[in-house]
Scaffold this motif. Sequence first.
Motif, PDB file in Angstrom:
ATOM      1  N   ARG A 315       0.801  -1.225   0.000  1.00  0.00           N
ATOM      2  CA  ARG A 315       0.000   0.000   0.000  1.00  0.00           C
ATOM      3  C   ARG A 315       0.836   1.277   0.000  1.00  0.00           C
ATOM      4  O   ARG A 315       0.320   2.345  -0.337  1.00  0.00           O
ATOM      5  CB  ARG A 315      -0.912   0.000   1.228  1.00  0.00           C
ATOM      6  N   ALA A 316       2.096   1.164   0.409  1.00  0.00           N
ATOM      7  CA  ALA A 316       2.934   2.357   0.505  1.00  0.00           C
ATOM      8  C   ALA A 316       4.399   1.929   0.575  1.00  0.00           C
ATOM      9  O   ALA A 316       4.712   0.754   0.813  1.00  0.00           O
ATOM     10  CB  ALA A 316       2.557   3.191   1.726  1.00  0.00           C
ATOM     11  N   VAL A 317       5.282   2.890   0.372  1.00  0.00           N
ATOM     12  CA  VAL A 317       6.728   2.653   0.429  1.00  0.00           C
ATOM     13  C   VAL A 317       7.326   3.585   1.471  1.00  0.00           C
ATOM     14  O   VAL A 317       7.178   4.811   1.378  1.00  0.00           O
ATOM     15  CB  VAL A 317       7.399   2.899  -0.933  1.00  0.00           C
ATOM     16  N   ALA A 318       7.973   3.000   2.480  1.00  0.00           N
ATOM     17  CA  ALA A 318       8.703   3.777   3.483  1.00  0.00           C
ATOM     18  C   ALA A 318      10.158   3.844   3.061  1.00  0.00           C
ATOM     19  O   ALA A 318      10.828   2.811   2.961  1.00  0.00           O
ATOM     20  CB  ALA A 318       8.573   3.134   4.860  1.00  0.00           C
ATOM     21  N   LEU A 319      10.653   5.031   2.799  1.00  0.00           N
ATOM     22  CA  LEU A 319      12.035   5.219   2.374  1.00  0.00           C
ATOM     23  C   LEU A 319      12.895   5.647   3.553  1.00  0.00           C
ATOM     24  O   LEU A 319      12.518   6.546   4.312  1.00  0.00           O
ATOM     25  CB  LEU A 319      12.117   6.275   1.274  1.00  0.00           C
ATOM     26  N   ASN A 320      14.037   5.012   3.680  1.00  0.00           N
ATOM     27  CA  ASN A 320      15.027   5.404   4.678  1.00  0.00           C
ATOM     28  C   ASN A 320      15.950   6.424   3.999  1.00  0.00           C
ATOM     29  O   ASN A 320      16.769   6.078   3.152  1.00  0.00           O
ATOM     30  CB  ASN A 320      15.808   4.176   5.132  1.00  0.00           C
ATOM     31  N   THR A 321      15.805   7.695   4.398  1.00  0.00           N
ATOM     32  CA  THR A 321      16.598   8.766   3.771  1.00  0.00           C
ATOM     33  C   THR A 321      17.615   9.354   4.740  1.00  0.00           C
ATOM     34  O   THR A 321      18.039  10.510   4.578  1.00  0.00           O
ATOM     35  CB  THR A 321      15.669   9.893   3.275  1.00  0.00           C
ATOM     36  N   ALA A 322      18.023   8.561   5.728  1.00  0.00           N
ATOM     37  CA  ALA A 322      18.897   9.084   6.783  1.00  0.00           C
ATOM     38  C   ALA A 322      20.215   9.632   6.256  1.00  0.00           C
ATOM     39  O   ALA A 322      20.802  10.521   6.869  1.00  0.00           O
ATOM     40  CB  ALA A 322      19.164   7.984   7.823  1.00  0.00           C
ATOM     41  N   LEU A 323      20.675   9.126   5.116  1.00  0.00           N
ATOM     42  CA  LEU A 323      21.969   9.552   4.583  1.00  0.00           C
ATOM     43  C   LEU A 323      21.861  10.754   3.652  1.00  0.00           C
ATOM     44  O   LEU A 323      22.866  11.186   3.082  1.00  0.00           O
ATOM     45  CB  LEU A 323      22.634   8.385   3.845  1.00  0.00           C
ATOM     46  N   LEU A 324      20.652  11.301   3.499  1.00  0.00           N
ATOM     47  CA  LEU A 324      20.430  12.377   2.543  1.00  0.00           C
ATOM     48  C   LEU A 324      20.043  13.675   3.243  1.00  0.00           C
ATOM     49  O   LEU A 324      19.464  13.656   4.337  1.00  0.00           O
ATOM     50  CB  LEU A 324      19.311  11.992   1.562  1.00  0.00           C
ATOM     51  N   GLY A 325      20.335  14.793   2.602  1.00  0.00           N
ATOM     52  CA  GLY A 325      19.841  16.076   3.060  1.00  0.00           C
ATOM     53  C   GLY A 325      18.368  16.237   2.722  1.00  0.00           C
ATOM     54  O   GLY A 325      17.783  15.419   1.992  1.00  0.00           O
ATOM     55  N   GLU A 326      17.762  17.307   3.213  1.00  0.00           N
ATOM     56  CA  GLU A 326      16.324  17.507   3.047  1.00  0.00           C
ATOM     57  C   GLU A 326      15.909  17.552   1.578  1.00  0.00           C
ATOM     58  O   GLU A 326      14.928  16.920   1.176  1.00  0.00           O
ATOM     59  CB  GLU A 326      15.896  18.801   3.748  1.00  0.00           C
ATOM     60  N   THR A 327      16.652  18.302   0.767  1.00  0.00           N
ATOM     61  CA  THR A 327      16.271  18.459  -0.641  1.00  0.00           C
ATOM     62  C   THR A 327      16.359  17.140  -1.383  1.00  0.00           C
ATOM     63  O   THR A 327      15.437  16.750  -2.125  1.00  0.00           O
ATOM     64  CB  THR A 327      17.176  19.499  -1.328  1.00  0.00           C
ATOM     65  N   ASP A 328      17.468  16.409  -1.194  1.00  0.00           N
ATOM     66  CA  ASP A 328      17.627  15.120  -1.874  1.00  0.00           C
ATOM     67  C   ASP A 328      16.610  14.101  -1.363  1.00  0.00           C
ATOM     68  O   ASP A 328      16.097  13.284  -2.149  1.00  0.00           O
ATOM     69  CB  ASP A 328      19.042  14.586  -1.664  1.00  0.00           C
TER      70      ASP A 328
END
Length: 367
Positions: A315-328
Amino acid sequence: MLNPSARVVLLQHDGLDNLSGKTGLALLRYRSGPIVAVIDPAQAGLPLEQVTGIPRAIPVVASLAEALHYSPEVAVVGLAPSGGLLPEALRRDVAAALQAGLHVASGLHTRLADDSALAALCGPQQWIWDLRQEPPGLEVAAARCAALPGQRLLAVGTDMAVGKMSACLELVAAARRQGLDARFVGTGQAGILISGGGVPLDAVRVDYAAGAVEAAVLEACRTGGGGDPAAAACSDATLVLVEGQGSLCHPGSTATLPLLRGSQPTDLLLVHRAGQRTISRHPTIPIPPLPQLIEAVEQLAALGRPEGRPPVRVRAVALNTALLGETDAAAVCVDAQKKTGLPCGDPVRSRAAADRLLAALRASEGT
């Protein structure tokens, strides 16, 4: 066995700033009860938030002797080292904790209670909780969870350690902020220590793995998962979130199938580390494009289910963006949403993202 109000000291030796300490880091982020001190000689004296990014004001000390000044009651091993063996420096502090009258909880494969020297230090009113043990009385799974009311969400990951537990706990928090009956089933050491219930899936024989998951989900629907006999049984409005383990993409993982069979999920959440294209530590093994993986997971989920049940969908995708800045981070979420046609976001990074993923899940209710 770990009381929510117990005063905990985390044994985090050389694991406060890396994934070998992921169990303790998860407790620091998600345990609501008191953590009075963290032991890591390499980081002693530094602010916890500076080292971990976790906004909790907890002293970091060099030894158990220093931690005793904060009156802990339970020493929790916060490490998950390769092979599950107990490092010698940590073993010394476990012994010191027992000598000081503290209880000890550990999720290592090495069972502390089987160590005769440590067991001899444990007094009659003390306990050593080796939670990585197969529960007694297991049965082979029989799709019993399919008859439960409410929704059951299983997190499935593209790799190990991508944030399946964290995504589930953030969705539980989001649901509870909205006054919903949300329950969490831990299937690994950190999830069990945080929630007080669940099953250590990697300690269960393969023939009984699906049955162990089934029993844990049934227990969560009876008592909320923490063993509280006063808790209400689940209803049509209940949301049960089952912590995922491993990955279908990983050559050494067998956890996803028993989780699918045992929990009989109504819905799935795909968890992925943004930008990761191959399996960690196996650079020759690619992670398939997310749409391809979603299709494969949904086809597997359709098997082993009672006739007439609605199809199970991601139903959805949870992305782990811990290594990225806000814009990326924002850009990769938009890109993933375009490619999958599903709501995407990082629920750890943003409450708004957690609310958005929860809304997508709740929109599927009854379908």
